[in-house]
Write an enzyme that holds these catalytic residues in place. Structure first.
Site, short mmCIF file in Angstrom:
data_model
loop_
_atom_site.label_atom_id
_atom_site.label_comp_id
_atom_site.label_asym_id
_atom_site.label_seq_id
_atom_site.Cartn_x
_atom_site.Cartn_y
_atom_site.Cartn_z
CG ASP A 1 39.99 49.43 45.35
OD1 ASP A 1 40.10 49.81 44.18
OD2 ASP A 1 38.92 49.44 45.98
CE LYS B 1 37.26 49.97 43.08
NZ LYS B 1 36.73 50.06 44.42
CB CYS C 1 36.58 46.83 46.47
SG CYS C 1 36.06 48.35 47.29
C1 C5J Z 1 37.78 48.08 49.40
C2 C5J Z 1 36.74 49.00 51.37
N1 C5J Z 1 38.67 48.37 48.47
N2 C5J Z 1 36.89 47.88 52.08
N3 C5J Z 1 37.24 49.12 50.11
O1 C5J Z 1 37.48 46.93 49.63
O2 C5J Z 1 36.15 49.95 51.84
#
Ligand code: C5J
Length: 221
Positions: A26, A130, A163
């Protein structure tokens, strides 16, 4: 077979470069640039930008060493039919699907949803889109890893406690050996960052190992 080992906690991480994948979680504008989801939740994105340069070095070394590289993006279809109603209600003042400076928040195809230019995937590096926090949930990541005979994962990206941690736990339960380079991950909350990494390596690597980009880059060179 190219068996190597890297300094890590709680003990050295041994892996085979031919069966190891680098998973970049991400590293999207929505999380690391101003105007995205992270900022909409009230966070200071400058806190997570520290991971960009170490991630870039890790990615470059992995590509040079021929490691399999995978990227993930958290986000949803434009009609939000794949977003659980409960997720739509969470957050601060701005919510998933609403218009922000980088387009609709966490919506596929929008500017904010894409991976930042510094770490942009190259040909042959799958992108896993995802809908959840974990990269295995409702994706074809397992199929891709199994097809390539992958056994170990170097997991980088943001955020450490959400994540990255969820994916590390999902991977560990599926039998993968997981290492997280501590400088290649970041959080909006320094205390969560520290605790999340402590939880990974506690109790004799109950979820996995914690290392750093310097040791892992040296190991795969
Ligand atoms: C991720 C989030 N990528 N913190 N998403 O950690 O909502």
């Amino acid at each position: 077979m190219a068996k190597v080992h890297s300094e890590a906690e709680p003990f050295a991480f041994e892996f085979d470069t031919e069966t190891t994948a680098l998973v970049m979680i991400d590293m999207q504008a929505d999380f690391v640039e101003p105007g995205g989801f992270g900022e909409a939740l009230g966070n200071d994105v400058s806190l997570v930008r520290s991971a960009i340069e170490p991630c870039r070095k890790m990615l470059e070394a992995a590509r040079e060493a021929g490691l399999f590289v995978i990227h993930t993006r958290e986000g949803h279809r434009s009609d939000l039919t794949d977003c659980p109603p409960a997720k739509l209600t969470r957050g601060g003042k701005t919510f998933i699907g609403e218009q922000g400076p980088k387009g609709r928040i966490l919506v596929r195809g929008e500017k904010g949803h894409d991976i930042i230019p510094e770490l942009y995937p190259v040909d042959g590096e799958p992108i896993i889109d995802k809908p959840g926090k974990g990269a295995f949930y409702q994706t074809d990541l397992s199929l891709i890893l199994e097809s390539r005979g992958i056994k170990s994962l170097i997991i980088c990206g943001v955020t450490t406690e959400v994540c990255v941690n969820t994916t590390a736990r999902e991977a560990n339960d599926r039998g993968y050996e997981v290492v997280i380079p501590s400088d290649c991950t970041a959080s909006y909350f320094p205390e969560f960052y520290r605790s999340a990494l402590d939880m990974i390596k506690a109790q004799g690597a109950i979820v996995g190992w914690v290392s750093n980009s310097e040791s892992l880059v040296a190991a795969i060179k």
